[in-house]
Design an enzyme around this catalytic site. Sequence first.
Site, PDB file in Angstrom:
ATOM      1  N   ILE A  93      37.874  42.905 -23.070  1.00  0.00           N
ATOM      2  CA  ILE A  93      39.044  43.783 -23.113  1.00  0.00           C
ATOM      3  C   ILE A  93      40.288  43.115 -22.524  1.00  0.00           C
ATOM      4  CG2 ILE A  93      38.682  45.018 -20.926  1.00  0.00           C
ATOM      5  CD1 ILE A  93      39.362  47.603 -22.759  1.00  0.00           C
ATOM      6  N   ASN A 105      37.866  52.693 -10.642  1.00  0.00           N
ATOM      7  CA  ASN A 105      37.273  53.589  -9.656  1.00  0.00           C
ATOM      8  C   ASN A 105      38.410  54.401  -9.051  1.00  0.00           C
ATOM      9  OD1 ASN A 105      38.292  52.243  -7.233  1.00  0.00           O
ATOM     10  ND2 ASN A 105      36.794  50.642  -7.687  1.00  0.00           N
ATOM     11  N   GLY A 134      32.864  45.116 -12.798  1.00  0.00           N
ATOM     12  CA  GLY A 134      32.874  45.366 -14.242  1.00  0.00           C
ATOM     13  C   GLY A 134      34.241  45.198 -14.874  1.00  0.00           C
ATOM     14  N   VAL A 135      34.583  46.124 -15.771  1.00  0.00           N
ATOM     15  CA  VAL A 135      35.863  46.114 -16.472  1.00  0.00           C
ATOM     16  C   VAL A 135      37.013  46.135 -15.464  1.00  0.00           C
ATOM     17  CG1 VAL A 135      37.381  47.501 -17.950  1.00  0.00           C
ATOM     18  CG2 VAL A 135      34.992  47.175 -18.588  1.00  0.00           C
ATOM     19  N   ASP A 136      36.901  46.982 -14.455  1.00  0.00           N
ATOM     20  CA  ASP A 136      37.954  47.138 -13.447  1.00  0.00           C
ATOM     21  C   ASP A 136      38.255  45.808 -12.757  1.00  0.00           C
ATOM     22  OD1 ASP A 136      39.803  48.541 -11.865  1.00  0.00           O
ATOM     23  OD2 ASP A 136      38.284  49.261 -10.472  1.00  0.00           O
ATOM     24  N   THR A 187      29.648  53.418 -18.698  1.00  0.00           N
ATOM     25  CA  THR A 187      28.335  52.914 -19.123  1.00  0.00           C
ATOM     26  C   THR A 187      27.825  51.752 -18.282  1.00  0.00           C
ATOM     27  OG1 THR A 187      29.291  51.397 -20.741  1.00  0.00           O
ATOM     28  CG2 THR A 187      28.750  53.628 -21.504  1.00  0.00           C
ATOM     29  N   GLY A 188      28.630  51.253 -17.354  1.00  0.00           N
ATOM     30  CA  GLY A 188      28.200  50.158 -16.485  1.00  0.00           C
ATOM     31  C   GLY A 188      27.498  50.697 -15.253  1.00  0.00           C
ATOM     32  N   TYR A 214      28.126  53.164 -13.560  1.00  0.00           N
ATOM     33  CA  TYR A 214      28.035  54.641 -13.529  1.00  0.00           C
ATOM     34  C   TYR A 214      26.876  55.148 -14.395  1.00  0.00           C
ATOM     35  CZ  TYR A 214      32.498  54.873 -10.999  1.00  0.00           C
ATOM     36  OH  TYR A 214      33.501  54.763 -10.073  1.00  0.00           O
TER      37      TYR A 214
END
Length: 170
Positions: A13, A26, A34-36, A125-126, A128
């Site tokens: 992404i 978060n 992850g993405v964050d 989906t990670g 969490y």
Amino acid sequence: MAKPNITLVQGDITEQDMDAVVNAANSSLLGGGGVDGAIHRKGGPEILAECRRLRAGHYGRGLATGQAVATTAGRLPARWVIHTVGPVWNPGEDRSVLLASCHRESLRVARELGARTVAFPAISTGVYRWPIDDAARIAVQTLREEGEGFEELRFVLFNKQAYDAFAAAL
């Protein structure tokens, strides 16, 4: 009502040349895994600086689950990052309304910014632990219902399992 143009890509992404990318943030808005973490690392300190300003102002207690807020995209190819806090999966409690809200609120913020193209990760989906097939169903359904008027709404999936789940939902 015209169907929104929803596309899928397996990839990163942080490499998407879109008006806005959605960050599975978060509630602290101060980066994470992850993405964050990837968005904060690749986007650079400008994103964190804006997140800190948000925390010093209206979001003193952090961003609530299901809500969304935008910052600069820093060094990312996108113009903006839309941060949204997904719900943690709980098999004993239906929190799907909150997951749908992440997508709906991200689209609302994108419209306010004037974004025409938006890239979404597989929110929640990670770490969490939201089941990928269910997350894909909720995400695709919400974008179909709420995504009118955008040039492109893109799901950027990190691996083949996520891509296949979103392809099946689409």
